[in-house]
Design a protein around this motif. Structure first.
Motif, PDB file in Angstrom:
ATOM      1  N   LEU A 118       0.772  -1.336   0.082  1.00  0.00           N
ATOM      2  CA  LEU A 118       0.548  -0.226  -0.150  1.00  0.00           C
ATOM      3  C   LEU A 118       0.683   1.076  -0.459  1.00  0.00           C
ATOM      4  CD1 LEU A 118      -2.620  -1.467   2.659  1.00  0.00           C
ATOM      5  CD2 LEU A 118      -2.996  -1.267   0.315  1.00  0.00           C
ATOM      6  N   PRO A 119       1.707   1.456  -1.258  1.00  0.00           N
ATOM      7  CA  PRO A 119       2.490   2.849  -1.468  1.00  0.00           C
ATOM      8  C   PRO A 119       1.716   3.479  -0.854  1.00  0.00           C
ATOM      9  CG  PRO A 119       2.344   1.409  -3.519  1.00  0.00           C
ATOM     10  CD  PRO A 119       1.176   0.856  -2.572  1.00  0.00           C
ATOM     11  N   MET A 120       0.663   4.103  -0.625  1.00  0.00           N
ATOM     12  CA  MET A 120      -0.092   5.638  -0.007  1.00  0.00           C
ATOM     13  C   MET A 120      -0.927   5.280   0.817  1.00  0.00           C
ATOM     14  SD  MET A 120      -0.213   7.099  -3.306  1.00  0.00           S
ATOM     15  CE  MET A 120      -0.745   8.877  -3.593  1.00  0.00           C
ATOM     16  N   ILE A 121       0.031   4.512   1.334  1.00  0.00           N
ATOM     17  CA  ILE A 121      -0.845   4.547   2.719  1.00  0.00           C
ATOM     18  C   ILE A 121       0.267   5.597   3.968  1.00  0.00           C
ATOM     19  CG2 ILE A 121       1.298   2.706   4.340  1.00  0.00           C
ATOM     20  CD1 ILE A 121      -1.098   1.682   4.766  1.00  0.00           C
ATOM     21  N   GLU A 122      -1.038   6.291   5.107  1.00  0.00           N
ATOM     22  CA  GLU A 122      -0.431   7.126   5.730  1.00  0.00           C
ATOM     23  C   GLU A 122      -0.646   6.402   7.231  1.00  0.00           C
ATOM     24  OE1 GLU A 122      -0.255  11.335   5.038  1.00  0.00           O
ATOM     25  OE2 GLU A 122      -0.967  10.769   3.423  1.00  0.00           O
ATOM     26  N   VAL A 123       0.358   7.533   8.490  1.00  0.00           N
ATOM     27  CA  VAL A 123      -0.831   6.914  10.142  1.00  0.00           C
ATOM     28  C   VAL A 123      -1.328   8.054   9.586  1.00  0.00           C
ATOM     29  CG1 VAL A 123       0.460   5.963  12.371  1.00  0.00           C
ATOM     30  CG2 VAL A 123       1.939   5.874  10.038  1.00  0.00           C
ATOM     31  N   TYR A 124      -2.616   7.481  10.585  1.00  0.00           N
ATOM     32  CA  TYR A 124      -3.826   8.638  11.031  1.00  0.00           C
ATOM     33  C   TYR A 124      -2.953   9.730  12.349  1.00  0.00           C
ATOM     34  CZ  TYR A 124      -7.758  11.029  13.260  1.00  0.00           C
ATOM     35  OH  TYR A 124      -8.385  12.213  12.997  1.00  0.00           O
ATOM     36  N   ASN A 125      -3.524  10.513  12.491  1.00  0.00           N
ATOM     37  CA  ASN A 125      -2.998  11.449  13.340  1.00  0.00           C
ATOM     38  C   ASN A 125      -3.929  13.063  13.525  1.00  0.00           C
ATOM     39  OD1 ASN A 125      -1.537  13.898  14.625  1.00  0.00           O
ATOM     40  ND2 ASN A 125      -0.279  14.090  13.316  1.00  0.00           N
ATOM     41  N   ASN A 126      -4.482  13.411  14.478  1.00  0.00           N
ATOM     42  CA  ASN A 126      -5.520  13.969  14.852  1.00  0.00           C
ATOM     43  C   ASN A 126      -4.806  15.217  14.576  1.00  0.00           C
ATOM     44  OD1 ASN A 126      -4.706  14.450  17.001  1.00  0.00           O
ATOM     45  ND2 ASN A 126      -6.467  13.684  17.987  1.00  0.00           N
ATOM     46  N   LYS A 127      -3.651  15.577  14.337  1.00  0.00           N
ATOM     47  CA  LYS A 127      -3.702  16.305  14.495  1.00  0.00           C
ATOM     48  C   LYS A 127      -2.993  17.400  13.143  1.00  0.00           C
ATOM     49  CE  LYS A 127      -1.557  17.099  19.326  1.00  0.00           C
ATOM     50  NZ  LYS A 127      -1.423  15.484  19.480  1.00  0.00           N
ATOM     51  N   ASN A 128      -3.262  16.124  11.649  1.00  0.00           N
ATOM     52  CA  ASN A 128      -3.060  16.891  11.147  1.00  0.00           C
ATOM     53  C   ASN A 128      -3.724  17.416  10.377  1.00  0.00           C
ATOM     54  OD1 ASN A 128      -2.420  16.776   8.111  1.00  0.00           O
ATOM     55  ND2 ASN A 128      -1.010  15.155   8.388  1.00  0.00           N
ATOM     56  N   ALA A 129      -4.065  18.418   9.462  1.00  0.00           N
ATOM     57  CA  ALA A 129      -4.626  19.078   8.881  1.00  0.00           C
ATOM     58  C   ALA A 129      -5.542  18.167   7.781  1.00  0.00           C
ATOM     59  CB  ALA A 129      -4.960  20.035   8.610  1.00  0.00           C
TER      60      ALA A 129
END
Ligand code: TXA
Ligand code: MG
Length: 364
Positions: free
Chosen positions: A210-221
């Motif tokens: 999943l090359p586009m995977i990101e870690v969820y971060n509630n501070k990220n707009a």
């Protein structure tokens, strides 16, 4: 209620030893069982009565959904609307193992399991006892971690006993869990994927799939605009020992200096202090080591390992993390200073748990 404990060797047990658990689950009862990550508190994923008992025993808020555990892909087909091709590949690569994936839920799964969401979180555990239990039962098992809500997850049967004795009829004791942190929870979409909870499968291992995977971060707009997390669990306080946690993050020099100054500060306040550290990455002064009102706890090592030249690795830290947090409480520590480690590999899951547990984070 009397809580029965059945000991099993995960590498050498008989199906007969699972019969009592199977009978209980078939009768809408709930049972604690080992997985490779942490102990789960399970009931039939088709039984509202059982799932209600799970929420009750844990004191878990009813808007926090559970993971459904399966033993084969056929079982998966029975509880989800569809298995997209890219997700099937992930299942083949990472199951059985500590990866939980969200699917569109079929009507077979009662709303109470998913707290009303139209997705269901599913994983296939690799612990042989867990797998055999689900297979023999022939029914998927809904199970959160087998701790009281907000407490550190249980990685040994004795942790489950501490939290749930008298509240559940049976604990299958399969020894310590070898991953030690919970599964990685992911939400996979066509263009992008999100890690809702870092865990036993590393970001680095998911990237090739999943090359586009990101870690969820509630501070990220970006996330607040484009992606509303479907995980109600993210908003709750977690993994907290009763002691206050002060987490320090930075270079070796920064950690060593900060730990000394924090120790001095809290020592004046006459608190019973703990220091939770890796033993090898940083040096603690002999003044602190010899202070009877300051207790050392080790990330990734048992007390008995300290004098040997056993080296630690990050997987060992994950394995012993929740035990260490519980040990802090058993010693009635009021405040614990924790050495932060790198976010690399399973370090991401470890630091996620520590940051959630911390009441203060001090960064370089
Ligand atoms: O390793 C594990 O995952 C362990 C073992 C027992 O399998 N289970 C576990 O369950 O940690 P629990 O309930 O403590 O954590 C499940 C997480 C929660 O953060 C919950 O909010 C999230 O998964 N979750 C469950 N169903 C979801 C759904 N449909 N959508 C989004 N998040 C979901
Ligand atoms: Mg949990």
């Amino acid at each position: 209620m009397l809580t029965k404990i059945i000991r099993l060797d995960p590498l050498n047990f008989s199906i007969k030893q699972l019969q009592e658990a199977i009978d209980l689950i078939r009768n809408d009862e709930i049972v604690a069982f080992p997985t490779e990550t942490v102990y789960g508190l399970g009931g039939s994923a088709f039984s509202e009565t059982a799932v209600r008992k799970i929420y009750e025993a844990k004191g878990r808020p009813s808007d926090n959904p559970m993971i459904v555990h399966i033993s084969d892909l056929e079982m998966l087909s029975g509880i989800v609307k569809a298995i997209p091709e890219n997700i099937r590949k992930l299942c083949e690569r990472f199951w059985p193992g500590p990866l939980t994936i969200l699917f569109a839920k079929s009507e077979k799964i009662p709303d109470i399991v998913t707290a009303g969401l139209n997705t269901v979180a599913v994983r296939m555990p690799s612990n042989p006892i867990a797998l055999a239990l689900i297979k023999k039962l022939g029914i998927p098992i809904a199970a959160p971690s087998a701790n009281l809500s907000t407490r550190p997850s249980p990685t040994e049967a004795k942790h489950v006993i501490n939290d749930l004795q008298g509240k559940i009829p049976l604990i299958l004791d399969g020894g310590p869990c070898n991953v030690g942190v919970e599964s990685t929870v992911i939400d996979v979409h066509k263009g992008y994927s999100v890690i809702l909870r870092p865990g036993g499968v590393n970001l680095e291992d998911l990237k090739p799939y999943l090359p586009m995977i990101e870690v969820y971060n509630n501070k990220n707009a970006k996330f607040s605009k484009e992606f509303k997390p479907p995980t109600p669990g993210l908003k709750y306080k977690h993994y907290s020992p009763k002691a206050e946690i002060v987490l320090v993050e930075g270079s070796k020099e920064f950690l060593e200096e900060k730990i000394v100054s924090l120790y001095a500060k809290y020592r004046i306040q006459k608190k019973l202090i703990g220091i939770l550290h890796t033993h090898q990455n940083i040096q603690i002064s002999s003044e602190i080591l010899n202070d009877p009102r300051c207790k050392m706890f080790y990330l990734g090592l048992r007390d008995s390992d300290i004098d040997s030249d056993d080296s630690i690795d990050v997987e060992k830290i994950a394995e012993g993390l929740f035990s260490a947090l519980r040990a802090v409480d058993n010693q009635k520590i009021e405040l614990v200073i924790v050495e932060g480690i790198s976010d690399k590999n399973i370090g991401l899951a470890i630091m996620n748990r520590l940051r959630k547990a911390a009441s203060k984070i001090i960064k370089e």
